[in-house]
Design an enzyme around this catalytic site. Sequence first.
Site, short mmCIF file in Angstrom:
data_model
loop_
_atom_site.label_atom_id
_atom_site.label_comp_id
_atom_site.label_asym_id
_atom_site.label_seq_id
_atom_site.Cartn_x
_atom_site.Cartn_y
_atom_site.Cartn_z
N VAL A 38 14.78 -7.09 11.18
CA VAL A 38 14.10 -6.41 12.31
C VAL A 38 14.48 -5.03 12.25
CG1 VAL A 38 13.33 -6.16 14.80
CG2 VAL A 38 13.38 -8.41 13.65
N LYS A 94 -2.14 9.43 2.20
CA LYS A 94 -3.44 9.08 2.49
C LYS A 94 -4.35 9.90 3.51
CE LYS A 94 -5.00 5.36 2.50
NZ LYS A 94 -5.94 4.89 1.34
N ASP A 142 -8.99 -2.46 -11.10
CA ASP A 142 -8.00 -2.61 -10.42
C ASP A 142 -6.73 -2.36 -11.60
OD1 ASP A 142 -6.56 -4.13 -7.71
OD2 ASP A 142 -5.19 -3.52 -9.02
N THR A 148 -6.02 4.53 6.83
CA THR A 148 -5.52 4.08 7.70
C THR A 148 -5.21 4.92 9.06
OG1 THR A 148 -2.87 3.55 8.06
CG2 THR A 148 -3.60 5.51 6.49
N ASP A 149 -4.78 4.08 9.97
CA ASP A 149 -4.47 4.75 11.25
C ASP A 149 -3.41 5.89 11.22
OD1 ASP A 149 -2.70 2.61 11.41
OD2 ASP A 149 -3.14 1.72 13.43
N GLU A 150 -2.32 5.43 10.17
CA GLU A 150 -0.98 6.00 10.24
C GLU A 150 -1.23 7.70 9.62
OE1 GLU A 150 2.02 4.34 7.95
OE2 GLU A 150 1.32 2.31 8.64
N TYR A 180 4.04 8.15 2.39
CA TYR A 180 2.59 7.23 2.49
C TYR A 180 1.60 7.80 3.41
CZ TYR A 180 -0.79 3.46 3.51
OH TYR A 180 -1.86 2.68 4.03
P1 NAD Z 1 -2.31 -3.31 -1.62
O1 NAD Z 1 -1.09 -2.54 -2.06
O2 NAD Z 1 -2.06 -4.88 -1.12
O3 NAD Z 1 -3.27 -3.23 -2.78
C1 NAD Z 1 -3.58 -2.02 -3.45
C2 NAD Z 1 -4.09 -2.55 -4.74
O4 NAD Z 1 -4.59 -1.37 -5.44
C3 NAD Z 1 -3.47 -3.30 -5.73
O5 NAD Z 1 -4.44 -4.24 -6.18
C4 NAD Z 1 -3.06 -2.17 -6.79
O6 NAD Z 1 -3.07 -2.95 -8.35
C5 NAD Z 1 -4.44 -1.30 -6.94
N1 NAD Z 1 -4.13 -0.13 -7.20
C6 NAD Z 1 -2.76 0.79 -7.02
N2 NAD Z 1 -3.01 1.78 -7.73
C7 NAD Z 1 -3.98 1.82 -8.63
C8 NAD Z 1 -5.06 2.79 -9.27
N3 NAD Z 1 -4.33 3.85 -9.60
N4 NAD Z 1 -6.00 2.53 -9.69
C9 NAD Z 1 -6.55 1.15 -9.50
N5 NAD Z 1 -6.15 0.47 -9.02
C10 NAD Z 1 -4.74 0.70 -8.22
O7 NAD Z 1 -2.87 -2.53 -0.40
P2 NAD Z 1 -3.77 -3.10 0.96
O8 NAD Z 1 -2.73 -3.40 2.12
O9 NAD Z 1 -4.63 -4.01 0.43
O10 NAD Z 1 -4.55 -1.93 1.29
C11 NAD Z 1 -5.64 -1.41 0.63
C12 NAD Z 1 -6.27 -0.27 1.16
O11 NAD Z 1 -6.35 -0.28 2.84
C13 NAD Z 1 -5.10 1.05 0.85
O12 NAD Z 1 -5.99 2.34 0.72
C14 NAD Z 1 -4.42 1.29 2.30
O13 NAD Z 1 -4.18 2.29 2.41
C15 NAD Z 1 -5.66 0.58 3.46
N6 NAD Z 1 -4.93 0.15 4.43
C16 NAD Z 1 -4.17 -0.79 4.66
C17 NAD Z 1 -3.95 -1.26 5.64
C18 NAD Z 1 -2.96 -2.72 6.07
O14 NAD Z 1 -2.52 -2.99 7.00
N7 NAD Z 1 -2.67 -3.32 4.82
C19 NAD Z 1 -4.44 -0.72 7.15
C20 NAD Z 1 -5.27 0.12 6.83
C21 NAD Z 1 -5.62 0.89 5.68
O1 DAU Z 2 -1.28 1.02 10.18
C1 DAU Z 2 -1.80 0.71 9.13
C2 DAU Z 2 -0.73 0.34 7.89
O2 DAU Z 2 -0.03 -0.52 8.26
C3 DAU Z 2 -1.09 0.48 6.54
O3 DAU Z 2 -1.87 1.80 6.37
C4 DAU Z 2 -0.13 0.32 5.50
O4 DAU Z 2 -0.68 0.31 4.24
C5 DAU Z 2 0.59 -1.03 5.97
O5 DAU Z 2 1.68 -1.23 4.85
C6 DAU Z 2 1.14 -1.14 7.34
O6 DAU Z 2 2.19 -0.07 7.71
P1 DAU Z 2 3.48 -0.45 8.48
O7 DAU Z 2 4.52 0.50 8.12
O8 DAU Z 2 2.94 -0.52 9.79
O9 DAU Z 2 3.65 -2.11 7.87
P2 DAU Z 2 4.88 -2.90 7.53
O10 DAU Z 2 4.24 -4.16 7.52
O11 DAU Z 2 5.71 -2.31 6.39
O12 DAU Z 2 5.61 -2.63 8.98
C7 DAU Z 2 5.22 -3.02 10.02
C8 DAU Z 2 6.30 -2.91 11.26
O13 DAU Z 2 7.41 -3.59 10.96
C9 DAU Z 2 6.87 -1.39 11.06
O14 DAU Z 2 7.18 -0.95 12.69
C10 DAU Z 2 8.18 -1.62 10.47
C11 DAU Z 2 8.49 -2.80 10.78
N1 DAU Z 2 9.54 -3.84 9.69
C12 DAU Z 2 8.92 -3.90 8.54
C13 DAU Z 2 9.53 -4.79 7.62
C14 DAU Z 2 8.81 -4.58 6.12
C15 DAU Z 2 10.53 -4.38 9.92
O15 DAU Z 2 10.96 -4.43 11.09
N2 DAU Z 2 11.27 -5.17 9.27
C16 DAU Z 2 10.71 -5.20 8.02
O16 DAU Z 2 11.38 -6.05 6.84
#
Ligand code: NAD
Ligand code: DAU
Length: 351
Positions: free
Chosen positions: A214, A162, A31, A132-134, A158
């Site tokens: 929001v 992905k 990491d 991700t689903d995005e 983003y």
């Molecule tokens: P996060 O941002 O919390 O963690 C990302 C980690 O990757 C961090 O520890 C960071 O230090 C590390 N990192 C970043 N760049 C790097 C590099 N160049 N080399 C090595 N390490 C590196 O993210 P997360 O929410 O834990 O997401 C993890 C994975 O899951 C991502 O690929 C994200 O796209 C995917 N994902 C996230 C969600 C969600 O809701 N959070 C949903 C679906 C998929």
């Molecule tokens: O769907 C999977 C994705 O979910 C992952 O791939 C991403 O890494 C993860 O960050 C997440 O993306 P979102 O954009 O859906 O998550 P976020 O928590 O940033 O926002 C969730 C929803 O809430 C979105 O519609 C934006 C809204 N939001 C977010 C923030 C931070 C607000 O209304 N206010 C806020 O301050």
Amino acid sequence: MIFVTGGAGFIGSNFVLDWLAQTNEPVFNLDKLTYAGNLANLQALQGDGRHIFVQGDIGDTALVARLLAEHRPRAIVNFAAESHVDRSIHGAEDFIATNIVGTYRLLESARAYWSALDADARAAFRFLHVSTDEVYGSLAPGAAAFTEEHVYEPNSPYSASKAASDHLVRAWHHTHGLPVLTTNCSNNYGPFHFPEKLIPLMIVNALAGKALPVYGDGQQVRDWLYVTDHCSAIRRVLDAGTVGETYNVGGWNEKTNLSIVHTVCDLLDELAPRAGGGSYREQITHVKDRPGHDRRYAIDARKIERELGWKPAETFETGIRKTIAWYLANAEWTRDVQSGAYRDWVAAQYE
Ligand code: NAD
Ligand code: DAU
């Protein structure tokens, strides 16, 4: 052993902890420790010889080649990414560097390692890409949930980065034969979630007496999955997934953002009532919408259930209660991640 990247982030650290609770197979964890990576997430593994951590970049080809040669993993699970949509709107450079170029370099390092394995090890090797689903873009109200056949229509920097990484993974299988698996998951929530994302930001701001911002009308829909359910899905796909296939992972929990914020406020009212009385809902404020904001995501998770027998264990009600209880019990963790860099981000985004 397995080789995990990004294992100090939100999902990666939950995965490493869960993996070592479920199996005795060691984990190598690479990491970069960006602002989102936090070794405190892995504190429970201190002194546990089954976990080896190295700080480094997935794009550092020489480092990754050396680590793969030394540790001989049977699989790579790639979590490493820049993950926050709003940050990608402020500046996409790091997203291109890690999510696209980094994934490309990691694939090449994996391919070189895998090509030199003996026949049995080559056949057993897996590269699992966590996505991700995005990548599928935004759904109209009432439209069918995303299946694995849904067209890719990423809308944010983003999700575009992905989507690019998913295509590279697919191509490395199709062209080079690398045994890949891809998971596309919906929104996760749970312990160690960085407080830039909706649910932890609302919990942390509510408790600090701050505004709960929001975006727009708050009627955007996300499909929420408790993080350990995502971890179990990844373990299942790694064990039994068909090489070259993609699997959608989701919790069948579509909720509007406003209803999520209401639930967070109501649970906090119950578990940590405001000192001066009244509800945390009074702190909700509607702020400027996210540019290009996707209106709705929803995952059709029938393939992974049908083919691999995976289903989520948590409902939204059980998962959100656990999450809030975790943040209440871990105020120190939150304080520690709210560093100078975190404060700069909050100032740039909300003030
Ligand atoms: P996060 O941002 O919390 O963690 C990302 C980690 O990757 C961090 O520890 C960071 O230090 C590390 N990192 C970043 N760049 C790097 C590099 N160049 N080399 C090595 N390490 C590196 O993210 P997360 O929410 O834990 O997401 C993890 C994975 O899951 C991502 O690929 C994200 O796209 C995917 N994902 C996230 C969600 C969600 O809701 N959070 C949903 C679906 C998929
Ligand atoms: O769907 C999977 C994705 O979910 C992952 O791939 C991403 O890494 C993860 O960050 C997440 O993306 P979102 O954009 O859906 O998550 P976020 O928590 O940033 O926002 C969730 C929803 O809430 C979105 O519609 C934006 C809204 N939001 C977010 C923030 C931070 C607000 O209304 N206010 C806020 O301050």
